[in-house]
Design a protein around this motif. Structure first.
Motif, mmCIF file in Angstrom:
data_model
loop_
_atom_site.group_PDB
_atom_site.id
_atom_site.type_symbol
_atom_site.label_atom_id
_atom_site.label_comp_id
_atom_site.label_asym_id
_atom_site.label_seq_id
_atom_site.Cartn_x
_atom_site.Cartn_y
_atom_site.Cartn_z
ATOM 1 N N HIS A 278 -11.388 -5.708 -58.426
ATOM 2 C CA HIS A 278 -10.102 -5.231 -57.927
ATOM 3 C C HIS A 278 -9.908 -3.793 -58.364
ATOM 4 O O HIS A 278 -10.371 -3.393 -59.425
ATOM 5 C CB HIS A 278 -8.944 -6.085 -58.471
ATOM 6 N N GLU A 279 -9.227 -3.031 -57.549
ATOM 7 C CA GLU A 279 -8.952 -1.632 -57.874
ATOM 8 C C GLU A 279 -7.469 -1.434 -58.128
ATOM 9 O O GLU A 279 -6.639 -2.049 -57.471
ATOM 10 C CB GLU A 279 -9.372 -0.716 -56.727
ATOM 11 N N GLN A 280 -7.198 -0.554 -59.084
ATOM 12 C CA GLN A 280 -5.813 -0.155 -59.346
ATOM 13 C C GLN A 280 -5.808 1.359 -59.514
ATOM 14 O O GLN A 280 -6.473 1.890 -60.407
ATOM 15 C CB GLN A 280 -5.289 -0.820 -60.621
ATOM 16 N N VAL A 281 -5.099 2.046 -58.643
ATOM 17 C CA VAL A 281 -5.012 3.501 -58.720
ATOM 18 C C VAL A 281 -4.160 3.866 -59.928
ATOM 19 O O VAL A 281 -3.023 3.425 -60.047
ATOM 20 C CB VAL A 281 -4.405 4.089 -57.433
ATOM 21 N N LEU A 282 -4.733 4.659 -60.828
ATOM 22 C CA LEU A 282 -4.014 5.089 -62.023
ATOM 23 C C LEU A 282 -3.318 6.429 -61.810
ATOM 24 O O LEU A 282 -2.287 6.703 -62.412
ATOM 25 C CB LEU A 282 -4.969 5.184 -63.205
ATOM 26 N N TYR A 283 -3.909 7.278 -60.988
ATOM 27 C CA TYR A 283 -3.312 8.582 -60.670
ATOM 28 C C TYR A 283 -3.816 9.019 -59.312
ATOM 29 O O TYR A 283 -4.989 8.842 -58.993
ATOM 30 C CB TYR A 283 -3.694 9.632 -61.715
ATOM 31 N N GLN A 284 -2.951 9.603 -58.521
ATOM 32 C CA GLN A 284 -3.355 10.192 -57.253
ATOM 33 C C GLN A 284 -2.509 11.433 -57.022
ATOM 34 O O GLN A 284 -1.273 11.358 -57.013
ATOM 35 C CB GLN A 284 -3.164 9.206 -56.098
ATOM 36 N N ALA A 285 -3.168 12.564 -56.864
ATOM 37 C CA ALA A 285 -2.458 13.821 -56.626
ATOM 38 C C ALA A 285 -1.839 13.797 -55.233
ATOM 39 O O ALA A 285 -2.426 13.259 -54.295
ATOM 40 C CB ALA A 285 -3.417 14.998 -56.740
ATOM 41 N N ASP A 286 -0.674 14.381 -55.114
ATOM 42 C CA ASP A 286 -0.062 14.469 -53.789
ATOM 43 C C ASP A 286 -0.798 15.531 -52.977
ATOM 44 O O ASP A 286 -1.474 16.403 -53.518
ATOM 45 C CB ASP A 286 1.439 14.773 -53.902
ATOM 46 N N ALA A 287 -0.683 15.452 -51.668
ATOM 47 C CA ALA A 287 -1.431 16.329 -50.771
ATOM 48 C C ALA A 287 -1.125 17.805 -51.016
ATOM 49 O O ALA A 287 -2.027 18.643 -50.982
ATOM 50 C CB ALA A 287 -1.133 15.957 -49.325
ATOM 51 N N GLN A 288 0.126 18.138 -51.282
ATOM 52 C CA GLN A 288 0.503 19.535 -51.517
ATOM 53 C C GLN A 288 -0.190 20.084 -52.767
ATOM 54 O O GLN A 288 -0.717 21.193 -52.753
ATOM 55 C CB GLN A 288 2.018 19.654 -51.646
ATOM 56 N N SER A 289 -0.207 19.303 -53.849
ATOM 57 C CA SER A 289 -0.876 19.741 -55.083
ATOM 58 C C SER A 289 -2.372 19.889 -54.873
ATOM 59 O O SER A 289 -2.988 20.856 -55.336
ATOM 60 C CB SER A 289 -0.609 18.749 -56.213
ATOM 61 N N ALA A 290 -2.987 18.939 -54.163
ATOM 62 C CA ALA A 290 -4.423 18.999 -53.906
ATOM 63 C C ALA A 290 -4.781 20.240 -53.093
ATOM 64 O O ALA A 290 -5.769 20.927 -53.398
ATOM 65 C CB ALA A 290 -4.875 17.724 -53.191
ATOM 66 N N ASN A 291 -3.992 20.550 -52.076
ATOM 67 C CA ASN A 291 -4.252 21.751 -51.279
ATOM 68 C C ASN A 291 -4.080 23.021 -52.096
ATOM 69 O O ASN A 291 -4.841 23.974 -51.959
ATOM 70 C CB ASN A 291 -3.337 21.787 -50.051
#
Length: 107
Positions: free
Chosen positions: A9-22
């Motif tokens: 099973h996967e659990q996302v611990l952190y995901q950058a928002d699209a604006q920050s990634a760009n």
């Protein structure tokens, strides 16, 4: 080869928002272009953690800056994993998004 159990099973611990990634991608691209333009020039690098490094830009790709630096205290570069062909520099790799200031040094 990696092994994942069938009950994986996967659990996302952190995901950058699209604006920050760009924003980070744009910074990386801008700094890579600067580093390519000033390849083989001596610079002073200041990181976001207030570390200061002096060296010569030898490469920049995939979000990493390769800087040729002299070993501390005139030591032998082989202690830091550089080849033993007699050069007095070692290669330090820095992550582009951790750089705060790049200053060109004139001789």
């Amino acid at each position: 080869m990696s092994y994942y159990p069938t009950t994986y099973h996967e659990q996302v611990l952190y995901q950058a928002d699209a604006q920050s990634a760009n924003y980070i991608r744009n910074i990386r691209h801008q700094v890579q272009e600067i580093c390519r333009k000033y390849k083989n020039q001596y610079v002073k690098i200041e990181t976001v953690d207030s570390q200061v490094v002096f060296g010569r830009i030898v490469g920049c790709e995939k979000g990493l800056l390769k800087l040729a630096v002299r070993p501390p205290h005139g030591g032998d570069g082989r202690l830091f994993g550089s080849p033993s062909w007699g050069q007095d520099e070692i290669i330090l790799t820095l992550v582009l998004y951790e750089l705060l200031v790049i200053t060109l040094l004139y001789t």
